[in-house]
Design an enzyme around this catalytic site. Structure first.
Site, PDB file in Angstrom:
ATOM      1  CG  ASP A  49       9.017   7.847  -1.318  1.00  0.00           C
ATOM      2  OD1 ASP A  49       8.470   6.862  -0.794  1.00  0.00           O
ATOM      3  OD2 ASP A  49      10.249   7.951  -1.465  1.00  0.00           O
ATOM      4  CD  GLU A  57       6.801   6.516   3.018  1.00  0.00           C
ATOM      5  OE1 GLU A  57       6.959   5.310   3.225  1.00  0.00           O
ATOM      6  OE2 GLU A  57       7.550   7.184   2.266  1.00  0.00           O
TER       7      GLU A  57
END
Length: 523
Positions: A225, A270
């Site tokens: 993330d 990401e």
């Protein structure tokens, strides 16, 4: 065309396109009947556990619910799953973790996860966890301890005792400084998510330890993330070479450390970006990153029924990736995820446009990711909760259905696993067909890409070639039939239609006829 129409007519030509063993499943949990010699498709599937399937009757999806529906994923042709955050957290979404070594009790236990991993592996499905590595929750014991300036955890976060410019913006255009005990701290995603300080060796060592712990439980890898925000904190850092260099250095250290536990660990970062050049530097340290620019263009091209900038973007992407280094590079492609408006909503409920977006995604190189319910045509617009609504399994909601929130859209019984598995012309069966193509044809799964100019704005064409198989993929994005006559030396004389989404597609004397909204694969 309105999504309220059940489904547009689409002859899948399953016997022609797929061969034996791939007729649509009649039940969600029927064992897979794929031929033994068929390779994995390489397609991954993102799951919000809370919204997936509930096995204990509390209305909240759980890890045992993921296990219960593994055969659904196997029948769809999925090779791997990405579980959105399952660690301990006070929020519904889980991105503010309070214990990296614990499982959210609403989802189950560590033993439940180990059972899920074991059952997934039996079916040839890899399991990837969401690793929320940039920040913790503000109730994490580390941050609670960090409120004391004399505690060793103080330096696990980025603090200043001098009042900073409280109008300063983060890289995500939000206030970056937040008041804490005896100072202010950095929180790119808000005060409830304080950023970890990766200049502190203790933080680096601990987060590597966390990754190794879950690999030891059998997990195959991690979706990382906010991967670029380890050092891209302030708005001024967005184009900073120094911040980029520090990010690359950290991710290289992280990957190498995890590979000591599992040499085949799967990492995907990401990295929000608007161009391939912004993505490329992260390929070598991570091995794979989500391709945000391509996701946007695929939707734009499908919606506008024109190739537009797609061909040039594909060329620019793979040119940039080639320069990035000599490590294996996997382009993690997708159409949407848990932070973005669902594809069907962006396409205004147009099923034909959705089919074409899927067809392009699943015939391009890389590791495609599907967001749960995308194969059903689920809709959803912001706020974020409405993008993460319960998966619909039966025509009528019943036992096992997640009830974590009511639906914000009224799509009816047609948008359910039960209804779409019973309809051979459904969007679900379109996805299942395309994924099966990828599993059965090495060029679609592993081949390189050569984009062709068709001279027709509504047609997209490219070669896929892995050295063992060479295929020409052609998409007609428009609602009108199209005829394309490639240059004489482009196709071999004995070229034939190998697969097509519509039986009316023909190749005659070097002239290819493509029905409206169709995909043809030639060999």
């Amino acid at each position: 065309m309105s999504r309220n129409r059940l489904f547009s007519s689409l002859a899948l030509a399953l016997s022609l396109a797929l061969g034996a063993g791939t007729t649509p499943a009649s039940a969600a949990d029927a064992p897979s009947a794929h031929a033994a010699n068929v390779q994995p498709s390489g397609v991954y599937y993102e799951i919000f556990v809370r919204a997936w399937y509930d096995t204990n009757g509390d209305g909240i999806g759980d890890l045992n619910g993921v296990t219960a529906k593994l055969d659904y994923l196997k029948n769809l042709g999925i090779s791997g799953i990405w579980l959105m955050p399952i660690n301990s957290s006070p929020s519904y979404h889980g991105y503010d973790i309070t214990d990296y070594y614990g499982i959210n009790p609403q989802y189950g236990t560590t033993a439940d996860l180990e059972k899920l991993v074991a059952e997934a592996h039996k079916r040839g499905i890899a399991v990837t966890m969401d690793m929320v590595i940039n920040h913790t929750g503000n109730t994490h014991p580390w941050f609670v301890a960090a409120q004391n300036p004399n505690d060793t955890h103080r330096d696990w976060y980025s603090w200043t005792s001098t009042k900073p410019d409280l109008k300063a913006l983060s890289a995500t255009d939000t206030p970056i400084w937040h008041a804490g005990s005896d100072g202010w701290y950095i929180g790119v995603f808000g005060g409830h998510m304080p950023d970890l300080n990766y200049d502190n060796p203790a933080v680096r060592a601990e987060m590597i330890k966390v990754g190794q712990y879950w690999l030891g439980k059998g997990v195959d890898g991690f979706r990382l993330d906010a991967a670029k925000h380890i050092y891209v904190d302030f708005k001024s850092d967005v184009h900073s070479e120094k911040a980029l260099e520090k990010n690359v250095q950290w991710w290289t250290e992280y990957r190498e450390a995890l590979q000591k536990t599992n040499p085949k660990v799967t990492l995907v970062g990401e990295v929000s970006a608007t161009s391939p050049k912004e993505l490329a530097p992260y390929l070598k340290p991570l091995g794979s990153i989500f391709d945000f620019p391509l996701a946007e263009q695929l939707i734009v091209s499908a919606k506008g029924e024109k190739a537009g900038k797609l061909g040039q973007l594909l060329k620019d992407t793979y040119d940039a990736y080639k320069v990035a280094g000599d490590a294996p590079h996997i382009d993690s492609t997708f159409l949407s995820n848990h932070d973005q408006e669902r594809v069907m909503s962006r396409l205004n409920g147009n099923v034909d446009h959705m089919r074409m977006a899927a067809a392009m995604l699943l015939t391009l190189p890389g590791r495609p990711y599907l967001y749960y319910g995308e194969e059903l045509g689920m809709e959803g617009k912001k706020p974020d909760e409405n993008l993460r609504e319960p998966m619909r399994w039966q025509r009528e909601a019943g036992p096992g259905e997640s009830r974590w929130k009511p639906s914000s859209v009224n799509q009816g019984q047609a948008v359910s696993v039960q209804a779409e598995q019973d309809d051979p012309n459904s969007l679900y069966n379109t996805y299942r067909t395309l994924i099966s193509w990828r599993a059965q044809n090495s060029a679609l799964r592993d081949g390189d890409l050569t984009v062709l100019a068709t001279g027709k704005p509504n047609l997209v064409a490219y070669w896929r070639n892995d050295g063992k198989q060479k295929l020409l993929v052609v998409h007609n994005l428009s609602g009108k039939d199209a005829v394309w006559k490639p240059k004489a030396d482009l196709l071999p004389r004995d070229a034939t239609v190998l697969m097509t989404t519509k039986t009316q597609a023909t190749l005659d004397n070097g002239s290819l006829t493509l029905p409206a909204y169709s995909t043809v694969v030639l060999h």
